[in-house]
Design a protein around this motif. Structure first.
Motif, PDB file in Angstrom:
ATOM      1  N   ARG A  15       0.843  -1.201   0.000  1.00  0.00           N
ATOM      2  CA  ARG A  15       0.000   0.000   0.000  1.00  0.00           C
ATOM      3  C   ARG A  15       0.879   1.253   0.000  1.00  0.00           C
ATOM      4  O   ARG A  15       0.773   2.106   0.868  1.00  0.00           O
ATOM      5  CB  ARG A  15      -0.900  -0.018   1.235  1.00  0.00           C
ATOM      6  N   LYS A  16       1.724   1.353  -1.010  1.00  0.00           N
ATOM      7  CA  LYS A  16       2.668   2.473  -1.102  1.00  0.00           C
ATOM      8  C   LYS A  16       1.960   3.816  -1.176  1.00  0.00           C
ATOM      9  O   LYS A  16       2.503   4.821  -0.732  1.00  0.00           O
ATOM     10  CB  LYS A  16       3.561   2.318  -2.331  1.00  0.00           C
ATOM     11  N   TRP A  17       0.763   3.832  -1.715  1.00  0.00           N
ATOM     12  CA  TRP A  17       0.028   5.085  -1.883  1.00  0.00           C
ATOM     13  C   TRP A  17      -0.255   5.742  -0.532  1.00  0.00           C
ATOM     14  O   TRP A  17      -0.476   6.950  -0.465  1.00  0.00           O
ATOM     15  CB  TRP A  17      -1.268   4.855  -2.654  1.00  0.00           C
ATOM     16  N   LEU A  18      -0.213   4.982   0.558  1.00  0.00           N
ATOM     17  CA  LEU A  18      -0.461   5.556   1.882  1.00  0.00           C
ATOM     18  C   LEU A  18       0.644   6.516   2.316  1.00  0.00           C
ATOM     19  O   LEU A  18       0.431   7.332   3.204  1.00  0.00           O
ATOM     20  CB  LEU A  18      -0.578   4.437   2.923  1.00  0.00           C
ATOM     21  N   SER A  19       1.807   6.431   1.697  1.00  0.00           N
ATOM     22  CA  SER A  19       2.905   7.300   2.106  1.00  0.00           C
ATOM     23  C   SER A  19       2.595   8.770   1.832  1.00  0.00           C
ATOM     24  O   SER A  19       3.020   9.641   2.601  1.00  0.00           O
ATOM     25  CB  SER A  19       4.198   6.893   1.414  1.00  0.00           C
ATOM     26  N   PHE A  20       1.843   9.066   0.782  1.00  0.00           N
ATOM     27  CA  PHE A  20       1.531  10.463   0.469  1.00  0.00           C
ATOM     28  C   PHE A  20       0.573  11.092   1.476  1.00  0.00           C
ATOM     29  O   PHE A  20       0.830  12.203   1.950  1.00  0.00           O
ATOM     30  CB  PHE A  20       1.000  10.582  -0.961  1.00  0.00           C
TER      31      PHE A  20
END
Length: 51
Positions: A15-20
């Motif tokens: 869930r890399k998109w959570l980093s933003f």
């Protein structure tokens, strides 16, 4: 401990998109704290002035 870290990192990378949103939230909190917290850390009685 290494196994736990590796597993949590593996799950986060799914869930890399959570980093933003996390980064935006941190920057928002920094801005809020910058506005709300007093800028001067030294007491008002200690200004290094001779009286």
């Amino acid at each position: 401990m290494n196994r736990s870290y590796a597993e949590s990192l593996r799950e986060f990378m799914k869930r890399k998109w959570l980093s933003f949103p996390i980064l935006a939230g941190c920057l928002g909190l920094i801005a809020v704290f910058y506005i709300l917290l007093p800028k001067e850390t030294a007491p008002y009685d200690d200004r290094s002035l001779f009286a």
